[in-house]
Design a protein around this motif. Structure first.
Motif, mmCIF file in Angstrom:
data_model
loop_
_atom_site.group_PDB
_atom_site.id
_atom_site.type_symbol
_atom_site.label_atom_id
_atom_site.label_comp_id
_atom_site.label_asym_id
_atom_site.label_seq_id
_atom_site.Cartn_x
_atom_site.Cartn_y
_atom_site.Cartn_z
ATOM 1 N N GLU A 112 -2.901 3.439 0.441
ATOM 2 C CA GLU A 112 -3.824 3.924 1.464
ATOM 3 C C GLU A 112 -4.443 2.754 2.229
ATOM 4 O OE1 GLU A 112 -6.671 6.543 -0.259
ATOM 5 O OE2 GLU A 112 -5.192 8.057 -0.842
ATOM 6 N N ARG A 113 -4.695 1.640 1.546
ATOM 7 C CA ARG A 113 -5.229 0.459 2.236
ATOM 8 C C ARG A 113 -4.210 -0.064 3.254
ATOM 9 N NH1 ARG A 113 -7.480 -4.811 1.571
ATOM 10 N NH2 ARG A 113 -7.151 -5.734 3.640
ATOM 11 N N SER A 114 -2.937 -0.105 2.887
ATOM 12 C CA SER A 114 -1.914 -0.585 3.816
ATOM 13 C C SER A 114 -1.787 0.354 5.016
ATOM 14 C CB SER A 114 -0.565 -0.711 3.100
ATOM 15 O OG SER A 114 -0.092 0.549 2.664
ATOM 16 N N GLU A 115 -1.952 1.655 4.786
ATOM 17 C CA GLU A 115 -1.901 2.597 5.908
ATOM 18 C C GLU A 115 -3.077 2.369 6.853
ATOM 19 O OE1 GLU A 115 -1.818 6.386 4.047
ATOM 20 O OE2 GLU A 115 0.317 6.273 3.504
ATOM 21 N N ILE A 116 -4.227 2.052 6.291
ATOM 22 C CA ILE A 116 -5.398 1.741 7.123
ATOM 23 C C ILE A 116 -5.121 0.500 7.974
ATOM 24 C CG2 ILE A 116 -7.794 0.926 7.036
ATOM 25 C CD1 ILE A 116 -8.206 2.749 4.620
ATOM 26 N N GLU A 117 -4.498 -0.526 7.368
ATOM 27 C CA GLU A 117 -4.176 -1.754 8.109
ATOM 28 C C GLU A 117 -3.198 -1.456 9.243
ATOM 29 O OE1 GLU A 117 -5.449 -4.654 7.902
ATOM 30 O OE2 GLU A 117 -6.643 -4.455 6.085
#
Length: 561
Positions: A34-39
């Motif tokens: 989910e953090r990578s999707e936010i990035e």
């Protein structure tokens, strides 16, 4: 501390704990995803923002001002900034998410194997315990039967009415029961000893070994979690230098802003070239107002008809208040003030001359190709180049006529510019190209100013010298120099340098090779005077390209030879 010795009786709790640890790994993997999707979403929004505020074609004049260029540089740096956040997402996917997903599957398989061995050992010890209980109950039952048989024998032996045969039979039955009890005792004792050994091995060897493997598995999982958390931070830290460079670029762009230069550029952009109007003369009552104008004002450049009309009672219109034409702009830019018109005309002439030079380069290259074909018919048909040469000649003639037309307008504007001294004669790049040697007399100038009629108007008829020069340039050159192409069956030549294509070239003829603008290739043979350079793209693609189409970088050894 060892799980095998301290937690020997906590099989079920260890099973729950290890399962919770695996669930935690999967939970953390989902968090990083989910953090990578936010990035990625953040980078996409930054890129869209940068693209949204990029200057449009109609806003290209903004590049004249340093503050606009600084903002455009900021947009470009912001685009690179977004790329770094995309790199964060990419590294998290490859270095954390993919690794933890694979590791979670491995640890699930390993955990299943360890607890399967534990359950199997538990089942074996429980089976041995049940067998021991059976031996114990049998021994107990046989002992009770032996006691009853002994009591029955003693009862019959004391009774005087019982026959001796019955007493003997009871005695034998009692002895048999005692023997059975003795055998059960021995069997029970033997199996008890065996069970104790198995139980001791189970709780001190088998279970500790299994639990020790489970403990090692759990510690490794915890260690991997720590490494993933460290990688989580390192992925961000790795891009910090690039992010810093992006921010430094924005700072440098801001520091490059020059207010004085921008204010001067406003003058360059909007300066009309007119002088302010003169004072209004006093006229007697009843007579039309009359305005004295400077010799260089716009009203002096108008035709006599307009002057006549204005003298009939209409006041002349000053330049700042002229209504702008909302339709299509005229080709000669006559809708602009003189200074701006001069700049537009000069820029147009420069563009036309660049096109002429490009056409001439193509003509020279094709002319040399034709000469090579004439000397080497196996390379191609010389007549196949003629249609293209004729087309280029037509294009050059058309562009030269266009350049002459715009130079005439430029000469007209420069003749009216309000300057104290005559401006230096302008000679376009076209004539500089055509005249490789400086003129010997001042009467041979081909500038547009020299082609004015006695009354100061511009004539479109060029001098006979210019016409002969243009015609001579349009005709294909017939250079005799140039070496023949090498035999294609010879050994592969070594590379002697590299080259970069300056223009796109379509190698449609045999022996040539197509290149795209900006492409890098290997040089295997220098230009030997025929205008062609032999290049190689790979082991299977090589051929000739016009030397004027590439920028060659020879190796030091090749230069020395």
């Amino acid at each position: 501390m060892s799980w095998g010795t301290e937690l020997w009786d906590q099989f079920d709790n260890l099973e729950k704990h290890t399962q919770w640890g695996i669930d935690f790994v999967e939970k953390y993997t989902k968090f990083v995803k989910e953090r990578s999707e936010i990035e990625l979403n953040y980078a996409r929004q930054i890129r869209n923002l940068s693209k949204k505020y990029q200057p449009k074609k109609k806003e290209e004049d903004e590049n004249k001002y340093t503050w606009c260029r600084a903002f455009h540089s900021t947009l470009n740096e912001l685009n690179d900034y977004a790329g770094q956040h995309e790199l964060i997402a990419e590294n998290m996917m490859s270095q954390i998410i993919a690794e933890l997903t694979r590791y979670a599957q491995e640890i699930k398989t390993e955990r299943k194997s360890h607890f399967h061995d534990g359950r199997k050992a538990q089942q074996q010890i429980e089976a041995s315990w049940k067998q021991l209980e059976l031996c114990k109950r049998k021994f107990e039952r046989d002992c009770k039967e032996a006691d009853r048989a002994q009591q029955y024998f003693e009862k019959l032996d004391a009774d005087i009415n019982v026959t001796k045969a019955d007493v003997e039979k009871a005695r034998q039955q009692a002895q048999m029961r005692h023997q059975m009890a003795s055998d059960s005792k021995n069997e029970y004792s033997s199996y008890l000893q065996k069970f104790n050994q198995e139980q001791n091995e189970h709780y001190y060897t088998i279970i500790p070994n299994i639990f020790q493997k489970i403990q090692a598995m759990e510690e490794k999982r915890i260690e991997r979690m720590g490494e993933s958390l460290k990688t989580f931070a390192e992925v961000d830290r790795q891009i910090l230098p690039i992010i810093g460079k992006c921010l430094d670029g924005i700072t440098e762009a801001a520091e490059s802003i020059e207010p004085k230069n921008d204010s001067s550029q406003v003058i360059e952009s909007y300066k009309s070239g007119f002088e302010p109007p003169g004072d209004v003369e006093f006229e007697d009552y009843g007579q039309a107002m009359k305005r004295t104008v400077s010799e260089t004002s716009l009203t002096n450049s108008r035709s006599d008809n307009k002057a006549d009309r204005s003298s009939k009672g209409k006041s002349k219109t000053l330049w700042p208040f002229i209504k702008k034409n909302k339709g299509s702009n005229p080709e000669d830019f006559s809708h602009l003030p003189p200074e701006q018109r001069r700049k537009k005309l000069q820029a147009k002439i420069d563009d036309i001359n660049k096109d002429i030079q490009k056409e001439m380069d193509q003509r020279d290259a094709l002319t040399k190709m034709k000469e090579v074909y004439i000397k080497n018919p196996q390379m191609g048909d010389p007549n196949s180049v003629d249609p293209r040469l004729a087309e280029i000649a037509h294009n050059i003639e058309k562009l030269q006529a266009e350049a002459q037309k715009f130079e005439g307008w430029l000469a007209e504007v420069e003749g009216r510019m309000p300057v104290k001294s005559d401006p230096p004669r302008r000679t376009s790049a076209l004539y500089e190209t055509q005249n490789s040697t400086p003129p010997t007399t001042t009467n041979n100038n081909n500038c547009a100013q020299d082609r004015e009629s006695p009354d100061g108007s511009y004539t479109e008829e060029p001098s006979s010298e210019v016409q002969s020069e243009v015609q001579s340039k349009v005709q294909p050159e017939t250079a005799e120099s140039g070496d023949e192409f090498d035999d294609p069956d010879e050994e592969m030549l070594p590379t002697i340098g590299t080259c970069k294509a300056l223009y796109q070239f379509e190698g449609v003829n045999e022996g040539t090779i197509s290149v795209t603008e900006g492409e890098l290739l290997y040089v295997i043979e220098e230009d030997k005077g025929d205008g062609w350079t032999r290049v190689r793209r790979n082991e299977e693609e090589e051929g000739y390209v016009p030397t004027s189409y590439v920028e060659v970088f020879l190796d030091s050894n090749a230069k020395d030879s």
